[in-house]
Design a protein around this motif. Structure first.
Motif, mmCIF file in Angstrom:
data_model
loop_
_atom_site.group_PDB
_atom_site.id
_atom_site.type_symbol
_atom_site.label_atom_id
_atom_site.label_comp_id
_atom_site.label_asym_id
_atom_site.label_seq_id
_atom_site.Cartn_x
_atom_site.Cartn_y
_atom_site.Cartn_z
ATOM 1 N N SER A 9 -11.116 6.870 6.978
ATOM 2 C CA SER A 9 -9.780 7.450 7.377
ATOM 3 C C SER A 9 -9.626 7.580 8.958
ATOM 4 C CB SER A 9 -9.322 8.485 6.688
ATOM 5 O OG SER A 9 -10.261 9.633 7.221
ATOM 6 N N ASP B 285 -2.557 7.956 3.314
ATOM 7 C CA ASP B 285 -2.792 9.361 2.985
ATOM 8 C C ASP B 285 -2.886 9.778 1.567
ATOM 9 O OD1 ASP B 285 -2.503 10.196 5.612
ATOM 10 O OD2 ASP B 285 0.029 10.765 5.240
ATOM 11 N N SER B 286 -2.343 9.055 0.758
ATOM 12 C CA SER B 286 -2.690 9.243 -0.895
ATOM 13 C C SER B 286 -3.898 8.734 -1.039
ATOM 14 C CB SER B 286 -1.446 8.405 -1.747
ATOM 15 O OG SER B 286 -0.272 9.139 -1.394
ATOM 16 N N ASN C 140 -4.159 4.735 10.096
ATOM 17 C CA ASN C 140 -2.990 5.511 10.072
ATOM 18 C C ASN C 140 -2.477 5.685 11.565
ATOM 19 O OD1 ASN C 140 -1.156 7.471 9.130
ATOM 20 N ND2 ASN C 140 -2.723 8.403 7.690
ATOM 21 N N SER D 187 1.567 4.935 6.143
ATOM 22 C CA SER D 187 0.799 6.233 6.429
ATOM 23 C C SER D 187 0.913 7.002 5.088
ATOM 24 C CB SER D 187 1.519 6.978 7.617
ATOM 25 O OG SER D 187 1.409 6.328 8.764
#
Length: 457
Positions: free
Chosen positions: A364, A110-111, A379, A106
């Protein structure tokens, strides 16, 4: 004189009682020792003499104080407690792995998407493009590291199973040997109490590795089988447990029992530590490894598919960002040799156009198929895995606490009956010593009477 003979019988009987008590006191700290009792019975008098009180006392047997039901209950709870202990240890290890910063997919995702969002401000910026490549490489390494951690635990399960199988076979051999010794001692008229304690301890150790059932035999031996019925020990004969490797995965195995020239397949869980290892591998670890592979494959394919629709800063068709081995995506996921200017963020090659970049950002939230979790975003899939593991870890910990308490209670019940009580044995010592001395006094009195009779002549 009958008086002397009666006193001598009492002297001998109480001496045996003292010896049994001494044996109990000597083993007050011996694990698994079952205290013993000297069973005494009155010796009747002659059927032709109505005025004869009897001929004294004799020790008819030395009783081993035990209860088969309590012992089997202890074995059963030992098996369930060992299963729960091993299972919760494995779940805790997995929970810690998934929760570690370096393994968090996760955080890595996110990065990556944060870098993509940053690039929307200036899609042609070389530093912003390079940051995307750097984050893509970082998420690849996270997948590699997480896969390695799970693979190492998978191998550890295999190593633990190998050790458990070896330990089981040693126990089966020893139980059969003790069975044989008990038969021989009983045949010779000896007291096999110590051997029976040893056998109980061995079966207790076996029950921690796997759930077993026992049946007492007329010759003093115990027949041991798996809970599902496959024979393990029959008198002095014993089987051997075999772990048959899975042809598709060398670290997975099925269990068989080989007894003589026969082989018995074991279906379902065997309970105990072995059962926990197999169940954890099949029900938790392998499915999560499969899900991680699906995530790695989906990440690579989604990014590469979108990039293929655009053109880079040089006007060339988009190149893939990720590459992987289809046979093991998570372990092999890495980035290609793509350069910053080769990231295809525009459908028409215009440097300021970022329509393809926006499509990359949309990944995403795009649902993808992940084994065991259905269709959801990458995610969300990893978050669901972490959450499900945490719930299972808490449940297994609660189950372990309950099973351990039951095992502790079963041990206390067994010890309340069979273990040596220092207070009780101290009382027995005084009782037998006093009785021994009283019989000595009877002999002394009989001797005095005899001497008095002699003095009459």
């Amino acid at each position: 004189m009958n008086l002397v003979n009666i006193a001598m019988s009492g002297l001998n009987a109480n001496r045996v009682g003292l010896e049994v008590t001494a044996q109990n006191v000597a083993n007050v700290n011996t694990p698994g020792y079952s205290r013993q009792q000297a069973i005494m019975a009155s010796v009747g008098g002659s059927k032709h003499n109505a005025f004869e009180a009897g001929m004294g006392v004799e020790v008819t047997s030395i009783r081993r104080v035990t209860d088969g039901f309590l012992v089997k209950q202890l074995w059963s709870t030992s098996s369930t407690a060992a299963y729960a202990a091993r299972y919760t240890t494995n779940m805790s290890h997995l929970e810690n792995t998934l929760g570690a910063d370096g393994f968090s997919l996760s955080a890595g995702l996110d990065s990556v998407f944060a870098a993509l969002n940053d690039a929307t401000t200036k899609p042609e910026s070389q530093p912003l493009r390079q940051q995307i490549i750097n984050e893509a490489e970082a998420i690849s390494r996270r997948f590699n590291a997480l896969n390695d951690a799970m693979h190492n635990q998978h191998k550890d399960m295999h190593d633990q199973r190998t050790a458990a199988v070896s330990h089981t076979n040693s126990l089966l051999s020893n139980i059969a040997a003790v069975n044989q010794q008990i038969t021989e001692m009983q045949g010779a008229g000896g007291n096999p109490a110590q051997l029976m304690d040893t056998r109980d301890m061995l079966i207790g150790e076996l029950s921690k590795v796997m759930e077993v059932k026992t049946t007492d035999q007329a010759d003093g031996t115990v027949q041991v089988t798996l809970a599902s019925g496959q024979p393990l020990v029959m008198g002095g004969d014993y089987g051997q447990l075999k772990a048959i490797p899975d042809p598709d995965d060398a670290y997975m195995a099925t269990l068989n029992v080989e007894f003589g020239h026969q082989s018995f397949a074991i279906k379902g869980s065997v309970g105990g530590e072995l059962g926990a290892l197999n169940d954890y591998q099949n029900d938790v670890l392998k499915p999560n490894q499969l899900a991680i592979n699906d995530m790695a494959k989906a990440l690579a394919e989604e990014f590469n598919t979108v990039l293929a629709t655009g053109k880079d800063l040089n006007g060339n068709d988009g190149k893939p960002l990720f590459t992987y081995d289809p046979s093991n995506p998570a372990a092999s996921l890495t980035i290609t040799d793509i350069k910053a200017e080769e990231l295809a963020f525009s459908s028409d090659g215009t440097p300021g156009n970022s329509d393809v970049l926006k499509n990359l950002i949309d990944i995403s939230t795009k649902p993808v198929a992940i084994s065991g979790f259905g269709n959801l975003s990458l995610n969300d899939a990893f978050t669901a895995m972490v959450g499900e593991t945490a719930i299972k870890a808490r449940q297994s910990e609660a189950d372990f606490e309950a099973k351990a308490a039951m095992n502790k209670q079963a041990l206390a019940q067994r010890d309340n009956l069979s273990a040596v009580s220092k207070d009780e044995e101290a009382g027995n010592l005084m009782m037998f010593a006093n009785a021994h001395n009283a019989n000595m006094k009877v002999i002394s009195t009989a001797n005095d009477l005899f001497q008095s009779v002699l003095q009459l002549f």
